[in-house]
Design a protein around this motif. Sequence first.
Motif, PDB file in Angstrom:
ATOM      1  N   SER A  98       0.854  -1.192   0.000  1.00  0.00           N
ATOM      2  CA  SER A  98       0.000   0.000   0.000  1.00  0.00           C
ATOM      3  C   SER A  98       0.882   1.230   0.000  1.00  0.00           C
ATOM      4  O   SER A  98       2.081   1.140   0.307  1.00  0.00           O
ATOM      5  CB  SER A  98      -0.922   0.017   1.242  1.00  0.00           C
ATOM      6  N   GLY A  99       0.294   2.360  -0.322  1.00  0.00           N
ATOM      7  CA  GLY A  99       1.034   3.618  -0.238  1.00  0.00           C
ATOM      8  C   GLY A  99       1.518   3.846   1.185  1.00  0.00           C
ATOM      9  O   GLY A  99       2.649   4.267   1.418  1.00  0.00           O
ATOM     10  N   ILE A 103       5.233   4.573   2.634  1.00  0.00           N
ATOM     11  CA  ILE A 103       5.520   5.807   3.381  1.00  0.00           C
ATOM     12  C   ILE A 103       6.083   5.498   4.768  1.00  0.00           C
ATOM     13  O   ILE A 103       7.127   6.029   5.163  1.00  0.00           O
ATOM     14  CB  ILE A 103       4.235   6.680   3.479  1.00  0.00           C
ATOM     15  N   TYR A 123      -1.624  14.001   3.306  1.00  0.00           N
ATOM     16  CA  TYR A 123      -2.603  12.912   3.243  1.00  0.00           C
ATOM     17  C   TYR A 123      -2.932  12.477   4.682  1.00  0.00           C
ATOM     18  O   TYR A 123      -2.013  12.337   5.506  1.00  0.00           O
ATOM     19  CB  TYR A 123      -2.007  11.762   2.428  1.00  0.00           C
ATOM     20  N   THR A 126      -0.885   9.724   6.576  1.00  0.00           N
ATOM     21  CA  THR A 126       0.523  10.119   6.729  1.00  0.00           C
ATOM     22  C   THR A 126       0.622  11.103   7.879  1.00  0.00           C
ATOM     23  O   THR A 126       1.493  11.004   8.751  1.00  0.00           O
ATOM     24  CB  THR A 126       1.033  10.811   5.440  1.00  0.00           C
ATOM     25  N   GLU A 168       4.640  16.624   0.134  1.00  0.00           N
ATOM     26  CA  GLU A 168       3.940  16.091  -1.045  1.00  0.00           C
ATOM     27  C   GLU A 168       4.160  17.061  -2.198  1.00  0.00           C
ATOM     28  O   GLU A 168       4.085  18.279  -1.999  1.00  0.00           O
ATOM     29  CB  GLU A 168       2.438  15.930  -0.727  1.00  0.00           C
ATOM     30  N   THR A 199       2.347  11.180  -5.465  1.00  0.00           N
ATOM     31  CA  THR A 199       1.117  10.500  -5.907  1.00  0.00           C
ATOM     32  C   THR A 199       0.249  11.378  -6.812  1.00  0.00           C
ATOM     33  O   THR A 199      -0.227  10.921  -7.851  1.00  0.00           O
ATOM     34  CB  THR A 199       0.287  10.063  -4.673  1.00  0.00           C
ATOM     35  N   SER A 219       1.489   6.321  -3.675  1.00  0.00           N
ATOM     36  CA  SER A 219       0.391   5.390  -3.528  1.00  0.00           C
ATOM     37  C   SER A 219       0.058   4.972  -4.958  1.00  0.00           C
ATOM     38  O   SER A 219      -0.529   5.746  -5.719  1.00  0.00           O
ATOM     39  CB  SER A 219      -0.817   6.071  -2.878  1.00  0.00           C
ATOM     40  N   THR A 221      -2.007   2.934  -5.768  1.00  0.00           N
ATOM     41  CA  THR A 221      -3.468   2.759  -5.768  1.00  0.00           C
ATOM     42  C   THR A 221      -4.121   3.769  -6.710  1.00  0.00           C
ATOM     43  O   THR A 221      -5.170   3.489  -7.293  1.00  0.00           O
ATOM     44  CB  THR A 221      -3.996   3.040  -4.335  1.00  0.00           C
ATOM     45  N   LYS A 222      -3.497   4.940  -6.821  1.00  0.00           N
ATOM     46  CA  LYS A 222      -4.108   6.064  -7.508  1.00  0.00           C
ATOM     47  C   LYS A 222      -3.781   6.031  -9.011  1.00  0.00           C
ATOM     48  O   LYS A 222      -4.210   5.143  -9.696  1.00  0.00           O
ATOM     49  CB  LYS A 222      -3.678   7.368  -6.840  1.00  0.00           C
ATOM     50  N   ILE A 231      -4.741  -1.846  -4.191  1.00  0.00           N
ATOM     51  CA  ILE A 231      -4.072  -0.992  -3.207  1.00  0.00           C
ATOM     52  C   ILE A 231      -2.587  -1.316  -3.331  1.00  0.00           C
ATOM     53  O   ILE A 231      -2.200  -2.500  -3.307  1.00  0.00           O
ATOM     54  CB  ILE A 231      -4.550  -1.310  -1.772  1.00  0.00           C
ATOM     55  N   GLY A 232      -1.748  -0.291  -3.511  1.00  0.00           N
ATOM     56  CA  GLY A 232      -0.306  -0.548  -3.652  1.00  0.00           C
ATOM     57  C   GLY A 232       0.519   0.695  -3.411  1.00  0.00           C
ATOM     58  O   GLY A 232       0.008   1.815  -3.393  1.00  0.00           O
ATOM     59  N   LEU A 353      -8.734   8.624  -5.420  1.00  0.00           N
ATOM     60  CA  LEU A 353      -8.534   9.494  -6.578  1.00  0.00           C
ATOM     61  C   LEU A 353      -7.734   8.739  -7.625  1.00  0.00           C
ATOM     62  O   LEU A 353      -7.256   7.637  -7.375  1.00  0.00           O
ATOM     63  CB  LEU A 353      -7.771  10.770  -6.150  1.00  0.00           C
TER      64      LEU A 353
HETATM   65  C1  LIG Z   1      -3.913   7.490  -1.100  1.00  0.00           C
HETATM   66  C2  LIG Z   1      -2.726   8.241  -0.710  1.00  0.00           C
HETATM   67  C3  LIG Z   1      -1.800   7.695   0.190  1.00  0.00           C
HETATM   68  C4  LIG Z   1      -1.987   6.358   0.864  1.00  0.00           C
HETATM   69  O1  LIG Z   1      -1.937   5.320  -0.039  1.00  0.00           O
HETATM   70  P1  LIG Z   1      -2.690   3.898   0.150  1.00  0.00           P
HETATM   71  O2  LIG Z   1      -2.343   3.180  -1.096  1.00  0.00           O
HETATM   72  O3  LIG Z   1      -4.133   4.158   0.346  1.00  0.00           O
HETATM   73  O4  LIG Z   1      -2.070   3.267   1.368  1.00  0.00           O
HETATM   74  C5  LIG Z   1      -0.665   8.444   0.466  1.00  0.00           C
HETATM   75  N1  LIG Z   1      -0.460   9.661  -0.087  1.00  0.00           N
HETATM   76  C6  LIG Z   1      -1.342  10.215  -0.942  1.00  0.00           C
HETATM   77  C7  LIG Z   1      -1.046  11.554  -1.517  1.00  0.00           C
HETATM   78  C8  LIG Z   1      -2.497   9.522  -1.287  1.00  0.00           C
HETATM   79  O5  LIG Z   1      -3.369  10.078  -2.138  1.00  0.00           O
END
Ligand SMILES: *Cc1c(COP(=O)(O)O)cnc(C)c1O
Length: 408
Positions: A98-99, A103, A123, A126, A168, A199, A219, A221-222, A231-232, A353
């Motif tokens: 996951s992100g 992190i 985020y 975080t 960020e 991200t 992340s 995931t996005k 989720i990654g 997102l």
């Molecule tokens: C979603 C997100 C995360 C966390 O990532 P996950 O994959 O949900 O664990 C961290 N930073 C930002 C900017 C994000 O949008």
Amino acid sequence: MIDTKAKQLSFESSAVHAGSGKKDQYGSHTTPIYQTSTFVFKNVDEGSKAFAHEEGGASHIYSRLGNPTVEQLERAICELETYGMETPESFSGVAFGSGMAAITTGIISLAKGKHIIAQDALYGCTSQFLKEETEMLGMSTSFIDMTDLFLLEMELKKNPDTALIYLESIANPTMKVSDIEAISKLAKEHGALVMVDNTFATPYHLQPLKFDADVVVHSTTKYMGGHGTIIGGALVAKNELLDETGVYLFRKNLGGISGPMDAWITLNGVKTLALRMEKHSSNAMKVAEFLESHPKVETVWYPGLESHAQHSLAGSIMTKGFGGVISFELKDGLEAGKSLMNNVKLCTLAVSLGTVDTLIQHPASMTHSVVDEQLRCDAGITDGLVRLSVGIESADDIIADLEQALLN
Ligand SMILES: *Cc1c(COP(=O)(O)O)cnc(C)c1O
């Protein structure tokens, strides 16, 4: 095999072929999914050499330590984050489940019991990790506005044991853009490392490593995955730094590894990253302009707008657009936010997102509805704040949907 490091390939072509450096034994066109927990040794010798990292050892041992499908994703993300740099081979990607795993594992490895200076709005998870959990792990964190370099310098002087500066590239949800190059220069003068969550921008728009950041984290995931199916997470840094700080060791023992299936799905996303980001950002620009001119909207935060506080800085470090995320404030606060959420038809009401469809979210009535009102507002999550992740539908359809929903 395409040499994606060749200077003449565009970012777009590199994204399509990223990570494909190794030939499959059966000639498979797409990356095979090595859906296995463990790997078989031919004999004792091969196994013992693998554990001792000696030549002649098996290339893989156990999927928490390394997996060929995951490694292809790691090469792909590294290639894109280091695209066009002098020595991309001195960097590596490290994938996570996951992100947040990327992190937290990154912060624990890099800061190791020392001080962290973090951006004030980050985020949510975080921010929570840094505020509430670093202390019991023997670290301390202070928060500042990273767009103010004077403040950063003061904070570095006040905390000479600062090991890490965390920010960020486009901050959540304020959309602030910081001067990564200037921050990295200050960090080096004070012996600190810089870690940037990229991200929102993705390497299509911005490559923090080119501006001397030490670590980029995602992340996936996005936008990397791009379709809301996994989720990654991932981070990219110089090999030397990854070894010195023990990132691989922490990942192995904390265990936040990516599974092969998720890595494979993410790899398919990476192939279309450039194509999608181009559309996400050109759509977002049109939607931001529409919102800015709408009588029910108080303020719009999008780095592409001239009204954005860091618009010229953003324009100088992001040359192909400004990503797909927009924050805006509705004049009539909480009720207006709820009404907009309940009346959209094309936009999907969901957190997250970076998906191909447009996602809309109203933090005050959704993610932050249980948070104390004062605390919520102090963190910049005001009653009328809406976050929009603009998708790749036609911009006209997205605007028409927002227009009819804002009429209610
Ligand atoms: C979603 C997100 C995360 C966390 O990532 P996950 O994959 O949900 O664990 C961290 N930073 C930002 C900017 C994000 O949008």
